[in-house]
Write a protein that holds these residues in place. Structure first.
Motif, PDB file in Angstrom:
ATOM      1  N   SER A  27      40.237   9.759  35.041  1.00  0.00           N
ATOM      2  CA  SER A  27      40.753  10.880  35.820  1.00  0.00           C
ATOM      3  C   SER A  27      40.657  12.159  34.991  1.00  0.00           C
ATOM      4  O   SER A  27      40.528  12.106  33.761  1.00  0.00           O
ATOM      5  CB  SER A  27      42.210  10.625  36.214  1.00  0.00           C
ATOM      6  OG  SER A  27      43.044  10.624  35.068  1.00  0.00           O
ATOM      7  N   PRO A  28      40.725  13.328  35.629  1.00  0.00           N
ATOM      8  CA  PRO A  28      40.732  14.577  34.852  1.00  0.00           C
ATOM      9  C   PRO A  28      41.858  14.641  33.832  1.00  0.00           C
ATOM     10  O   PRO A  28      41.668  15.171  32.728  1.00  0.00           O
ATOM     11  CB  PRO A  28      40.886  15.648  35.941  1.00  0.00           C
ATOM     12  CG  PRO A  28      40.269  15.038  37.157  1.00  0.00           C
ATOM     13  CD  PRO A  28      40.609  13.579  37.082  1.00  0.00           C
ATOM     14  N   GLU A  29      43.025  14.102  34.172  1.00  0.00           N
ATOM     15  CA  GLU A  29      44.130  14.110  33.211  1.00  0.00           C
ATOM     16  C   GLU A  29      43.795  13.282  31.980  1.00  0.00           C
ATOM     17  O   GLU A  29      44.086  13.687  30.840  1.00  0.00           O
ATOM     18  CB  GLU A  29      45.396  13.575  33.882  1.00  0.00           C
ATOM     19  CG  GLU A  29      45.984  14.506  34.935  1.00  0.00           C
ATOM     20  CD  GLU A  29      47.205  13.909  35.600  1.00  0.00           C
ATOM     21  OE1 GLU A  29      47.410  12.681  35.469  1.00  0.00           O
ATOM     22  OE2 GLU A  29      47.951  14.664  36.253  1.00  0.00           O
ATOM     23  N   ARG A  32      41.115  15.124  29.863  1.00  0.00           N
ATOM     24  CA  ARG A  32      41.680  16.265  29.136  1.00  0.00           C
ATOM     25  C   ARG A  32      42.551  15.795  27.972  1.00  0.00           C
ATOM     26  O   ARG A  32      42.567  16.421  26.903  1.00  0.00           O
ATOM     27  CB  ARG A  32      42.492  17.154  30.078  1.00  0.00           C
ATOM     28  CG  ARG A  32      42.879  18.490  29.425  1.00  0.00           C
ATOM     29  CD  ARG A  32      43.655  19.381  30.345  1.00  0.00           C
ATOM     30  NE  ARG A  32      45.004  18.897  30.590  1.00  0.00           N
ATOM     31  CZ  ARG A  32      45.958  19.613  31.192  1.00  0.00           C
ATOM     32  NH1 ARG A  32      45.684  20.841  31.619  1.00  0.00           N
ATOM     33  NH2 ARG A  32      47.152  19.114  31.395  1.00  0.00           N
ATOM     34  N   LEU A  56      38.860  21.110  33.631  1.00  0.00           N
ATOM     35  CA  LEU A  56      39.806  20.028  33.908  1.00  0.00           C
ATOM     36  C   LEU A  56      41.192  20.582  34.226  1.00  0.00           C
ATOM     37  O   LEU A  56      41.887  20.062  35.110  1.00  0.00           O
ATOM     38  CB  LEU A  56      39.870  19.079  32.712  1.00  0.00           C
ATOM     39  CG  LEU A  56      38.580  18.317  32.389  1.00  0.00           C
ATOM     40  CD1 LEU A  56      38.735  17.528  31.100  1.00  0.00           C
ATOM     41  CD2 LEU A  56      38.198  17.381  33.534  1.00  0.00           C
ATOM     42  N   SER A  57      41.605  21.624  33.526  1.00  0.00           N
ATOM     43  CA  SER A  57      42.913  22.228  33.803  1.00  0.00           C
ATOM     44  C   SER A  57      42.951  22.826  35.204  1.00  0.00           C
ATOM     45  O   SER A  57      43.981  22.760  35.889  1.00  0.00           O
ATOM     46  CB  SER A  57      43.223  23.301  32.755  1.00  0.00           C
ATOM     47  OG  SER A  57      43.297  22.737  31.457  1.00  0.00           O
ATOM     48  N   TRP A  59      41.335  21.689  37.776  1.00  0.00           N
ATOM     49  CA  TRP A  59      41.506  20.550  38.687  1.00  0.00           C
ATOM     50  C   TRP A  59      42.950  20.064  38.699  1.00  0.00           C
ATOM     51  O   TRP A  59      43.501  19.749  39.751  1.00  0.00           O
ATOM     52  CB  TRP A  59      40.569  19.424  38.264  1.00  0.00           C
ATOM     53  CG  TRP A  59      39.212  19.528  38.884  1.00  0.00           C
ATOM     54  CD1 TRP A  59      38.837  20.369  39.894  1.00  0.00           C
ATOM     55  CD2 TRP A  59      38.057  18.761  38.545  1.00  0.00           C
ATOM     56  NE1 TRP A  59      37.513  20.177  40.203  1.00  0.00           N
ATOM     57  CE2 TRP A  59      37.009  19.196  39.399  1.00  0.00           C
ATOM     58  CE3 TRP A  59      37.796  17.773  37.614  1.00  0.00           C
ATOM     59  CZ2 TRP A  59      35.731  18.655  39.337  1.00  0.00           C
ATOM     60  CZ3 TRP A  59      36.527  17.228  37.552  1.00  0.00           C
ATOM     61  CH2 TRP A  59      35.503  17.664  38.407  1.00  0.00           C
ATOM     62  N   ILE A  60      43.542  19.991  37.527  1.00  0.00           N
ATOM     63  CA  ILE A  60      44.924  19.514  37.444  1.00  0.00           C
ATOM     64  C   ILE A  60      45.859  20.470  38.174  1.00  0.00           C
ATOM     65  O   ILE A  60      46.809  20.042  38.849  1.00  0.00           O
ATOM     66  CB  ILE A  60      45.321  19.334  35.966  1.00  0.00           C
ATOM     67  CG1 ILE A  60      44.502  18.192  35.344  1.00  0.00           C
ATOM     68  CG2 ILE A  60      46.810  19.060  35.823  1.00  0.00           C
ATOM     69  CD1 ILE A  60      44.685  18.047  33.852  1.00  0.00           C
ATOM     70  N   GLN A  61      45.608  21.769  38.077  1.00  0.00           N
ATOM     71  CA  GLN A  61      46.438  22.738  38.790  1.00  0.00           C
ATOM     72  C   GLN A  61      46.281  22.614  40.297  1.00  0.00           C
ATOM     73  O   GLN A  61      47.191  22.964  41.050  1.00  0.00           O
ATOM     74  CB  GLN A  61      46.073  24.154  38.340  1.00  0.00           C
ATOM     75  CG  GLN A  61      46.477  24.459  36.904  1.00  0.00           C
ATOM     76  CD  GLN A  61      45.988  25.814  36.440  1.00  0.00           C
ATOM     77  OE1 GLN A  61      45.329  26.542  37.189  1.00  0.00           O
ATOM     78  NE2 GLN A  61      46.297  26.163  35.196  1.00  0.00           N
ATOM     79  N   GLY A  65      44.404  16.099  39.308  1.00  0.00           N
ATOM     80  CA  GLY A  65      44.466  15.431  38.018  1.00  0.00           C
ATOM     81  C   GLY A  65      44.556  13.923  38.084  1.00  0.00           C
ATOM     82  O   GLY A  65      43.865  13.219  37.342  1.00  0.00           O
ATOM     83  N   PRO A  66      45.391  13.346  38.965  1.00  0.00           N
ATOM     84  CA  PRO A  66      45.508  11.878  38.989  1.00  0.00           C
ATOM     85  C   PRO A  66      44.320  11.173  39.636  1.00  0.00           C
ATOM     86  O   PRO A  66      44.191   9.959  39.503  1.00  0.00           O
ATOM     87  CB  PRO A  66      46.789  11.640  39.802  1.00  0.00           C
ATOM     88  CG  PRO A  66      47.494  12.956  39.855  1.00  0.00           C
ATOM     89  CD  PRO A  66      46.421  13.983  39.782  1.00  0.00           C
TER      90      PRO A  66
END
Length: 295
Positions: A27-29, A32, A56-57, A59-61, A65-66
């Motif tokens: 996952s992106p999380e 990162r 990646l940040s 995407w998480i925002q 992220g999950p």
């Protein structure tokens, strides 16, 4: 956003299978976290690490992220192409810069090459690159920029693996259907065999026979017990039917039956359905205490 550095066009060999597995399972999380832990410091330049962290940040925002990288790439293909290129750059094994005189014989970049065009096969360095890629199971990529790779065209087919179950432990389920009625019939029969003689003034000399057997069998069927549960319950039924197990017997006379009781407890503890029933019973008591405010 840091722009991608423009370099001379090059042929690279990279581990595409590893990238595909990465975008399916990570996952992106997670990426990162690995990036900030320094896992990619030796294979990615500082500007590339900064760019990957920003992507990646972002995407998480956006609450991606999950998700798996594959799902995030489908939702945001623009950033997905950049993230994919950076991940491919991490897994590049070898790079060979192509002069402009040879670049005209190659297709539009970026693209993966199954084989080299004939004018390039005369170059020993390129043929060594091809031989190494074939030997190690790598893919040749033709690119005009360092982080520019052709994204996979089958993203929809790259289904992430099934997530692990939310609970590994078995959950107790109330009996339903025919199993419920069989359990009720057995329990009622056991209670009737115990109470009816008492109503007529007859006290059974050994009430642990059929009444206890029917009650125990009804319980085992109701919770859908396994073979270990039935054998463990049978151990307790045998102990209850021992000649010494009567009203007025001294406790010391029960000592020979303790090993059978221990065996029964172990067998019941090994049965998943029995353990699930006890967890359910304990949870009901805890819930009652929570409602009463005493726990």
């Amino acid at each position: 956003m840091i722009p991608e550095p423009v370099i001379q066009p090059a042929l690279v060999s990279y581990d595409r299978e590893r990238i595909i597995e990465l975008i399916r399972t990570q996952s992106p999380e997670e990426i990162r976290q690995r990036l900030r832990a320094g896992d990619f410091d030796q294979v990615l330049e500082p500007e590339g690490r900064t760019l990957l962290d920003e992507l990646l940040s972002a995407w998480i925002q956006r609450a991606l992220g999950p998700l798996s990288l594959r799902d995030a790439m489908l939702v945001d293909p623009y950033r997905g192409r950049q993230v994919y290129g950076l991940l491919c750059a991490i897994h590049v094994r070898r790079r060979f810069e192509i002069p402009s005189t040879l670049a005209v014989h190659l297709p539009a970049a970026p693209t993966d090459l199954a084989e080299l065009p004939s004018p390039l096969t005369d170059q020993p360095e390129l043929m060594a690159l091809v031989a190494q890629a074939e030997q190690e199971g790598l893919v040749l990529a033709w690119q005009a920029q360092r982080y520019d790779f052709a994204p996979p065209g089958n993203l929809l087919e790259l289904i992430p693996p099934m997530p692990p179950p939310y609970r590994d432990e078995l959950r107790f389920e109330q009996p339903t259907g025919l199993r419920r009625w069989i359990a009720i019939a057995l329990v009622v029969s056991g209670v009737a065999l115990l109470i009816i003689p008492i109503l007529f003034g007859h006290i059974p000399e050994h009430p642990a026979g059929w009444p206890l057997a029917l009650l125990t069998l009804g319980l085992m069927i109701g919770i859908k017990s396994g073979p270990l549960g039935y054998v463990g319950a049978a151990c307790f039924w045998v102990v209850a039917n021992m000649p010494v197990f009567r009203h007025g017997s001294f406790p010391i006379s029960f000592w020979p039956d303790i090993p059978l009781v221990i065996v029964g407890l172990i067998l019941l503890g090994c049965d998943r359905r029995v353990r699930a029933m006890w967890r359910f019973v304990r949870s009901q008591f805890r819930r009652r205490y929570d409602i009463a405010g005493t726990d």
